[in-house]
Scaffold this motif. Structure first.
Motif, PDB file in Angstrom:
ATOM      1  N   HIS A 163       1.191  -0.950  -0.375  1.00  0.00           N
ATOM      2  CA  HIS A 163       0.011  -0.227  -0.416  1.00  0.00           C
ATOM      3  C   HIS A 163       0.585   0.869  -0.030  1.00  0.00           C
ATOM      4  O   HIS A 163       2.235   1.349   0.483  1.00  0.00           O
ATOM      5  N   PRO A 164       0.498   2.341  -0.704  1.00  0.00           N
ATOM      6  CA  PRO A 164       1.413   3.516  -0.635  1.00  0.00           C
ATOM      7  C   PRO A 164       0.783   3.887   0.221  1.00  0.00           C
ATOM      8  O   PRO A 164       0.357   4.782   0.617  1.00  0.00           O
ATOM      9  N   ILE A 165       2.029   4.343   1.625  1.00  0.00           N
ATOM     10  CA  ILE A 165       1.897   5.637   2.490  1.00  0.00           C
ATOM     11  C   ILE A 165       2.190   7.211   1.685  1.00  0.00           C
ATOM     12  O   ILE A 165       0.956   7.876   1.731  1.00  0.00           O
ATOM     13  N   VAL A 166       2.813   7.236   1.063  1.00  0.00           N
ATOM     14  CA  VAL A 166       2.403   8.553   0.614  1.00  0.00           C
ATOM     15  C   VAL A 166       3.152   8.736  -1.368  1.00  0.00           C
ATOM     16  O   VAL A 166       3.311   8.136  -1.342  1.00  0.00           O
ATOM     17  N   GLN A 167       2.637   8.961  -2.352  1.00  0.00           N
ATOM     18  CA  GLN A 167       3.170   9.283  -3.122  1.00  0.00           C
ATOM     19  C   GLN A 167       3.964  10.709  -3.479  1.00  0.00           C
ATOM     20  O   GLN A 167       3.473  11.310  -2.808  1.00  0.00           O
ATOM     21  N   MET A 168       4.972  10.214  -3.934  1.00  0.00           N
ATOM     22  CA  MET A 168       6.510  10.773  -4.185  1.00  0.00           C
ATOM     23  C   MET A 168       6.382  11.510  -5.348  1.00  0.00           C
ATOM     24  O   MET A 168       6.495  10.714  -6.862  1.00  0.00           O
ATOM     25  N   PRO A 169       6.700  12.915  -5.163  1.00  0.00           N
ATOM     26  CA  PRO A 169       7.126  13.905  -6.408  1.00  0.00           C
ATOM     27  C   PRO A 169       8.534  13.345  -6.916  1.00  0.00           C
ATOM     28  O   PRO A 169       9.149  12.810  -5.997  1.00  0.00           O
ATOM     29  N   ASN A 170       8.499  13.764  -8.868  1.00  0.00           N
ATOM     30  CA  ASN A 170       9.935  14.213  -8.471  1.00  0.00           C
ATOM     31  C   ASN A 170      10.364  15.059  -8.719  1.00  0.00           C
ATOM     32  O   ASN A 170      10.087  16.210  -8.877  1.00  0.00           O
ATOM     33  N   ILE A 171      12.214  14.915  -7.387  1.00  0.00           N
ATOM     34  CA  ILE A 171      12.150  16.095  -6.871  1.00  0.00           C
ATOM     35  C   ILE A 171      13.431  16.104  -7.204  1.00  0.00           C
ATOM     36  O   ILE A 171      14.101  15.352  -7.188  1.00  0.00           O
ATOM     37  N   VAL A 172      14.441  17.137  -7.923  1.00  0.00           N
ATOM     38  CA  VAL A 172      15.600  17.010  -7.358  1.00  0.00           C
ATOM     39  C   VAL A 172      16.527  19.055  -7.882  1.00  0.00           C
ATOM     40  O   VAL A 172      15.514  19.932  -8.074  1.00  0.00           O
ATOM     41  N   ALA A 173      17.052  19.073  -6.565  1.00  0.00           N
ATOM     42  CA  ALA A 173      17.491  20.110  -6.372  1.00  0.00           C
ATOM     43  C   ALA A 173      19.011  20.543  -6.700  1.00  0.00           C
ATOM     44  O   ALA A 173      19.589  19.148  -7.080  1.00  0.00           O
ATOM     45  N   TYR A 174      19.211  21.426  -6.493  1.00  0.00           N
ATOM     46  CA  TYR A 174      20.396  21.471  -7.890  1.00  0.00           C
ATOM     47  C   TYR A 174      21.288  23.101  -7.664  1.00  0.00           C
ATOM     48  O   TYR A 174      20.487  23.758  -7.082  1.00  0.00           O
ATOM     49  N   ASN A 175      22.134  23.241  -8.019  1.00  0.00           N
ATOM     50  CA  ASN A 175      23.010  25.313  -7.874  1.00  0.00           C
ATOM     51  C   ASN A 175      23.163  25.560  -9.047  1.00  0.00           C
ATOM     52  O   ASN A 175      23.095  25.210 -10.294  1.00  0.00           O
ATOM     53  N   LYS A 176      21.826  26.287  -8.834  1.00  0.00           N
ATOM     54  CA  LYS A 176      21.353  26.859 -10.549  1.00  0.00           C
ATOM     55  C   LYS A 176      21.970  28.275 -11.287  1.00  0.00           C
ATOM     56  O   LYS A 176      22.035  28.265 -12.193  1.00  0.00           O
ATOM     57  N   ASN A 177      23.525  27.950 -10.238  1.00  0.00           N
ATOM     58  CA  ASN A 177      24.763  28.394 -10.787  1.00  0.00           C
ATOM     59  C   ASN A 177      25.175  28.110 -12.210  1.00  0.00           C
ATOM     60  O   ASN A 177      26.081  28.642 -12.950  1.00  0.00           O
ATOM     61  N   GLN A 178      25.102  27.147 -11.778  1.00  0.00           N
ATOM     62  CA  GLN A 178      25.798  25.932 -12.442  1.00  0.00           C
ATOM     63  C   GLN A 178      24.799  25.043 -13.792  1.00  0.00           C
ATOM     64  O   GLN A 178      25.952  24.440 -14.643  1.00  0.00           O
ATOM     65  N   VAL A 179      23.935  24.585 -13.273  1.00  0.00           N
ATOM     66  CA  VAL A 179      23.151  23.545 -13.284  1.00  0.00           C
ATOM     67  C   VAL A 179      21.801  24.358 -14.984  1.00  0.00           C
ATOM     68  O   VAL A 179      21.365  24.259 -13.765  1.00  0.00           O
ATOM     69  N   SER A 180      21.180  23.667 -15.601  1.00  0.00           N
ATOM     70  CA  SER A 180      19.756  24.421 -16.289  1.00  0.00           C
ATOM     71  C   SER A 180      19.524  23.105 -17.297  1.00  0.00           C
ATOM     72  O   SER A 180      20.252  22.536 -17.736  1.00  0.00           O
ATOM     73  N   GLY A 181      18.055  23.710 -17.684  1.00  0.00           N
ATOM     74  CA  GLY A 181      17.757  23.238 -18.579  1.00  0.00           C
ATOM     75  C   GLY A 181      17.400  21.179 -18.097  1.00  0.00           C
ATOM     76  O   GLY A 181      16.764  20.777 -18.702  1.00  0.00           O
ATOM     77  N   TRP A 182      16.474  21.989 -17.106  1.00  0.00           N
ATOM     78  CA  TRP A 182      15.538  20.186 -16.412  1.00  0.00           C
ATOM     79  C   TRP A 182      14.380  20.245 -17.694  1.00  0.00           C
ATOM     80  O   TRP A 182      13.515  21.081 -17.757  1.00  0.00           O
ATOM     81  N   THR A 183      14.273  18.948 -17.957  1.00  0.00           N
ATOM     82  CA  THR A 183      12.482  18.829 -18.303  1.00  0.00           C
ATOM     83  C   THR A 183      12.095  18.001 -17.678  1.00  0.00           C
ATOM     84  O   THR A 183      12.277  15.923 -16.856  1.00  0.00           O
ATOM     85  N   ASP A 184      10.824  17.494 -17.445  1.00  0.00           N
ATOM     86  CA  ASP A 184       9.939  16.884 -16.486  1.00  0.00           C
ATOM     87  C   ASP A 184       9.172  15.865 -17.202  1.00  0.00           C
ATOM     88  O   ASP A 184       9.319  15.260 -18.444  1.00  0.00           O
TER      89      ASP A 184
END
Length: 537
Positions: A163-184
């Motif tokens: 049984h699912p306790i919680v539905q988890m989102p996709n999450i990514v944390a990043y340093n936005k000075n260095q990384v960009s362009g994420w696609t869901d």
């Protein structure tokens, strides 16, 4: 091993009722007391939020009358105890359905799949459900498939082996000075399309992330379907057909440039010409044929759902034809996208591929092996000759157990992304830092609450329903996961849209402990003066 009996104060944190109404059972005298159950937990430094949540659920189970002991093991030991030794009562970690809501259903719930190392580790069997689990894989008519999946969801929700306790989102944390362009992408930001879209802006064009523990293997045919390894193999190996962020089969991302379905039991793939393995050898249609025949001959457990589907494979020029035993429904989501294509010249001499010791893998994906300092760091570098190259030079994973250290390095820019960002206090506290970006999208996964149906008491769905009622989902999401997740109620979550059955039973009323005790009472169980459940006489 350490033993924990719950987090002090967590019951207050949950704000959950202990149901001091009475002993809540059926009254009178019952039979033998239910056995003590074990709930296996990961260490706090591996996943602090999940660690706390499991302790909290353990406390609630006791209040229902299930004598539950929470035990902590490092991940590898925990996984083995659950999936191979079946030495557990309750288990929780993150699971996902991938790009198709029905693909993993037979793996997880079919009665024939309860053996050591197979996917149905709860031991759940339901001979009436088994045909539906397989039939939905063969249905090309989408509405008929949805109807069947609805029935499956209803049954699983009623029987609750998982049984699912919680539905988890996709999450990514990043340093936005260095990384960009994420696609869901519903499968996550590690997936092929998002990973080939991101851009890195630092002096060495390096994507630098971390994981809490080391990798145990680099064998794509012999690993335990763990997320930390899926992230590597997704980019090391190509697949016949890739599914893009719109959930469409996309030839621009795929090893096959064209495909045909002459009938519902046959698929033909035209293999991309001029592509090479990372060691410079040509990738040919014969490699594809070899891969499919090899995993079938060796009955590779990871891909059992797929190799059981087909009878034969043949090559004609640049085309590979796969003949299936039975009709296949959404073939690209269920089959074409699932199997990594491996080089014949590297694997054909390995007689036991599921146990092969692979330390320098050779694939054909957009990232290739660079170095592996086992226990410390893994590096994959850009494969320049791939038709869909990544936009950075190297991806490095460092092994760093401490979450506070990871976040400190992320803010400094020493790391620049967290490939599997933990939801918890560190994310909540740091998400608004000036150089931190956080991306979140609906995901395919959840924290499962799984019960070992082989054990006395847990072989009765009334006891399993009592346990599920006791899960304090609202408290876990709001107070441990800071509201990033959503309360779970169906294995096929709402992120799958029309495939999610909205009418399955929702557990956890206002007083879940009281509802859990009522489940036991209705089935004839009795709660003694100490609040512990006894079997019916």
């Amino acid at each position: 091993m350490t033993t924990a009996t719950g987090v002090g104060g967590m019951a207050a944190l949950a704000g959950c009722s202990g149901s001091n109404d009475d002993n809540g059972g059926g009254g009178g005298s019952g039979g033998d007391k239910l056995p003590q159950y074990t709930y296996l937990n990961n260490p706090a430094n591996y996943n602090p939020a999940r660690h706390d949540a499991i302790n909290l659920v353990g406390d609630q189970l006791k209040k229902v009358g299930l004598d539950t002991k929470v035990q902590v093991f490092e991940w590898g030991t925990l996984y083995t105890k659950i999936t191979e030794e079946f030495n557990f009562s309750f288990a929780t970690w993150s699971r996902g359905l991938g790009i198709d809501p029905g693909r993993r259903m037979p793996e997880q719930f079919h009665s024939s799949n309860t053996g050591k190392g197979q996917g149905n580790f709860t031991g759940y069997t339901n001979k009436d459900l088994d045909p539906k689990l397989m039939e939905q894989l063969q249905m090309k008519d989408e509405q008929k498939r949805i109807d069947t999946l609805f029935d499956i969801q209803k049954t699983i929700n009623e029987d609750v082996p998982m049984h699912p306790i919680v539905q988890m989102p996709n999450i990514v944390a990043y340093n936005k000075n260095q990384v960009s362009g994420w696609t869901d992408h519903i499968a996550g930001y590690f997936h092929f399309e998002p990973m080939t879209n991101i851009e890195v802006n630092n002096s060495k064009k390096e994507l630098r992330g971390s994981w809490a523990e080391t990798l145990g293997t680099l064998s794509v045919l012999g690993y335990n379907n763990e997320t930390k390894l899926i992230h590597q193999f997704e980019m090391l190996y190509d697949k016949l057909v890739r599914i893009n962020s719109k959930l469409e089969a996309d030839p621009k991302l795929s090893l096959a440039t064209e495909w045909e379905r002459p009938d519902n039991k046959t698929v033909k793939y035209k293999i991309r010409e001029g592509h090479k393995w990372h060691d410079g050898e040509d990738l040919t249609p014969e490699d594809v044929k070899f891969t499919l025949e090899y995993i079938k001959k060796n009955e590779i457990p990871l891909y059992s759902t797929q190799w059981e589907m087909y009878d034969s494979v043949s090559v004609d020029g640049q085309w590979v034809t796969v003949n299936f035993k039975d009709p296949v429904g959404p073939v690209h989501k269920l089959f074409s996208n699932q199997i990594p294509i491996v080089p014949k010249h590297k694997w054909e001499s390995r007689s036991n591929p599921a146990k092969a010791n692979i330390t320098e893998p050779v694939g054909s994906g957009p990232l290739q092996f660079d170095y592996w300092d086992k226990g410390s760091e893994l590096s994959l570098k850009k494969y320049e000759d791939h038709w869909r190259p990544v936009k950075f030079n190297r991806r490095i994973w460092r092994i760093i157990p401490e979450s506070s250290t990871v976040w400190s390095l992320l803010k400094k820019g020493t790391l620049n992304y967290l490939p599997y960002t933990r939801i918890g206090k560190q994310l909540n506290d740091n998400q608004d830092a000036s150089n931190i970006g956080v991306k979140s999208a609906p995901g395919d996964g959840w924290w499962h609450f799984s019960q070992n149906t082989r054990q006395k008491g847990l072989d009765d769905k009334a006891v399993r329903q009592a346990a599920v009622n006791a899960i304090p989902k609202k408290a876990i999401n709001e107070q441990i996961l800071y509201g990033f997740a959503t309360e779970g109620w169906n294995l096929v979550g709402e992120s799958f849209g029309k495939f999610s059955n909205p009418d399955v039973k929702k557990y956890q009323p206002d007083d879940g402990v009281k509802a859990g005790k009522q489940s036991l009472k209705d089935a004839g169980y009795v709660i003694d003066g100490d609040g512990m459940a006894h079997f019916p006489k």
